[in-house]
Design an enzyme around this catalytic site. Structure first.
Site, PDB file in Angstrom:
ATOM      1  N   PRO A  23       0.999  -1.231  -0.114  1.00  0.00           N
ATOM      2  CA  PRO A  23       0.108  -0.384   0.097  1.00  0.00           C
ATOM      3  C   PRO A  23       0.693   1.848   0.062  1.00  0.00           C
ATOM      4  O   PRO A  23       1.664   0.645   0.584  1.00  0.00           O
ATOM      5  CB  PRO A  23      -0.886  -0.122   1.417  1.00  0.00           C
ATOM      6  N   CYS A  25       0.278   5.179  -0.209  1.00  0.00           N
ATOM      7  CA  CYS A  25      -0.244   6.716  -0.151  1.00  0.00           C
ATOM      8  C   CYS A  25      -0.458   7.371  -1.242  1.00  0.00           C
ATOM      9  O   CYS A  25       0.731   8.305  -1.679  1.00  0.00           O
ATOM     10  CB  CYS A  25      -0.448   7.365   1.213  1.00  0.00           C
ATOM     11  N   ALA A  62      -3.075   2.660   2.735  1.00  0.00           N
ATOM     12  CA  ALA A  62      -4.455   3.220   3.469  1.00  0.00           C
ATOM     13  C   ALA A  62      -5.968   3.659   3.345  1.00  0.00           C
ATOM     14  O   ALA A  62      -5.227   4.597   3.289  1.00  0.00           O
ATOM     15  CB  ALA A  62      -3.710   3.912   4.295  1.00  0.00           C
ATOM     16  N   TYR A 186       0.475   4.027  13.563  1.00  0.00           N
ATOM     17  CA  TYR A 186      -0.714   5.246  13.325  1.00  0.00           C
ATOM     18  C   TYR A 186      -2.045   4.287  13.947  1.00  0.00           C
ATOM     19  O   TYR A 186      -0.801   3.329  15.218  1.00  0.00           O
ATOM     20  CB  TYR A 186      -1.621   4.162  11.709  1.00  0.00           C
ATOM     21  N   LEU A 306      12.892  -2.334   0.659  1.00  0.00           N
ATOM     22  CA  LEU A 306      14.038  -1.840   0.369  1.00  0.00           C
ATOM     23  C   LEU A 306      14.620  -3.564  -0.701  1.00  0.00           C
ATOM     24  O   LEU A 306      15.764  -3.567  -0.490  1.00  0.00           O
ATOM     25  CB  LEU A 306      15.315  -1.747   0.884  1.00  0.00           C
ATOM     26  N   ARG A 329       8.247   1.845  -3.567  1.00  0.00           N
ATOM     27  CA  ARG A 329       8.738   2.505  -3.882  1.00  0.00           C
ATOM     28  C   ARG A 329       9.402   1.771  -5.894  1.00  0.00           C
ATOM     29  O   ARG A 329       9.526   2.634  -6.491  1.00  0.00           O
ATOM     30  CB  ARG A 329      10.351   3.361  -3.593  1.00  0.00           C
TER      31      ARG A 329
END
Length: 359
Positions: A23, A25, A62, A186, A306, A329
């Protein structure tokens, strides 16, 4: 035979390979009005590209279980039927590509009501579509952040119900995996960690009390989501604090317990609950946490952090350190990572008919 491209079955769902999208955002929804929290064309294009690229499971960013649960005013939500309809459109396309669909159900707690990261990510107030955040304790995330309101027991129970309702809507929207976001500082993570949970009632203090909210959320989601489909739990394996935080030992204990509550896989990340912590970043730096949970508990795991190379991902799965890898990423940089990795490893992923001429 590539381990990374072997199918993997959880409950009735068979995932075509072990290259999964974590996930991430996008901060691209409308902040207010009837379109608040509703997926837009950007979200469609973003997720569809990774499906065409052969990704074995796509988990949405999220997605808040309530308006107040959003990290920013621009986050997605699944608290109403308009959001369900928009997600359904995306999921119909992913299904047409044979791509399993997952959603991450989340509540930001004290890290809510912040700006887009490319605008600095700082707190925003009501004048900028923000709101008052809530948390286990009235302890801000960092200097300059809003002091959250400490949740009452009745409010805690209400949020548990919101997670259950969100899981019902997720199934109606065509999602096949429900991931509970218990990581990255969170709300669920805030309850887990003594760094952020200073309560003295049944939801604070001992390990058993600090995990109570997590267990209640898991039970609510598991009861609301179809019994033949898997539920994941994303955990920050450690707060990276020398003392006074959530630890890898705690994560092992929690994983073994949540197996009995119907969690099918731990998505193992780390950090996010303590500001200013130095994390020793290097390729695969979180994989040892996943490997430990897999070795010491009955919980299947996915590793993240990574992971950028085909051979690296293959070895993680082939060596039994994790059952799958989650890329973030790297999939932003290369939506076709799964297709490229399959070619590198002598495997294959389905190619859309429209693209066959290129292969």
């Amino acid at each position: 035979m590539s381990a990374l491209f072997a199918p993997y079955t959880l409950r009735s769902l068979t995932l075509p390979n072990r290259v999964w999208m974590a996930p991430m955002c996008q901060y691209s929804a409308e902040a207010t009005g009837p379109a608040a929290g509703v997926p837009q064309d950007w979200h469609f294009a973003h997720l569809a590209a990774r499906a065409v690229g052969g990704t074995g499971l796509i988990i949405t960013e999220a997605t808040a279980v309530s308006p107040e649960g959003r990290i920013s005013p621009f986050d997605l939500g699944i608290w109403n039927d308009t959001q369900v309809e928009a997600f359904s459109r995306i999921n119909r396309f992913l299904a047409s590509q044979g791509t399993p669909r997952g959603i991450q159900l989340a509540h930001a707690g004290r890290k809510a009501s912040t700006d887009k990261p490319w605008n600095g990510g700082g707190p925003v107030g009501p004048e900028n579509d923000g709101w008052q955040p809530v948390a286990p304790s009235a302890v801000p995330f960092a200097e300059g952040h809003l002091v959250p309101t400490e949740l009452t027991v009745d409010q805690i129970r209400e949020i548990v119900g919101q997670f259950g309702a969100a899981a019902t809507r997720a199934a109606a929207a065509g999602f096949q995996v429900a991931e509970i976001h218990g990581a990255h500082g969170y709300l669920i993570h805030q309850f887990l960690s003594p760094h952020s949970n200073h309560r003295t009632d049944a939801y604070g203090g001992s390990f058993e009390n600090r995990i109570r909210f997590s267990v209640e959320v898991v039970d609510a989601v598991r009861a609301a989501f179809p019994a033949d489909l898997p539920v994941f739990f994303r955990v920050s394996a450690t707060d990276w604090l020398d003392e006074g935080g959530w630890t890898a030992d705690d994560s092992v204990r929690l994983a073994d317990l949540l197996v009995d509550h119907g969690v099918d896989l731990f998505d193992v990340s780390s950090g996010g609950n303590a500001a200013g912590v130095r994390i020793p970043l290097k390729p695969g730096y979180q994989v040892p946490f996943a490997a430990r949970i897999k070795a010491e508990t009955r919980m299947p795991v996915a590793a993240v952090g990574l992971i950028t190379e085909s051979d690296q991902a293959e070895k993680i799965v082939a060596n039994g350190e994790a059952d799958a890898v989650l890329l973030a990423r790297e999939l932003l940089r290369d939506p076709n990572f799964a297709r490229r990795a399959a070619a590198d490893l002598g495997a294959s992923v389905p190619t859309p008919s429209q693209y066959l001429r290129a292969f």
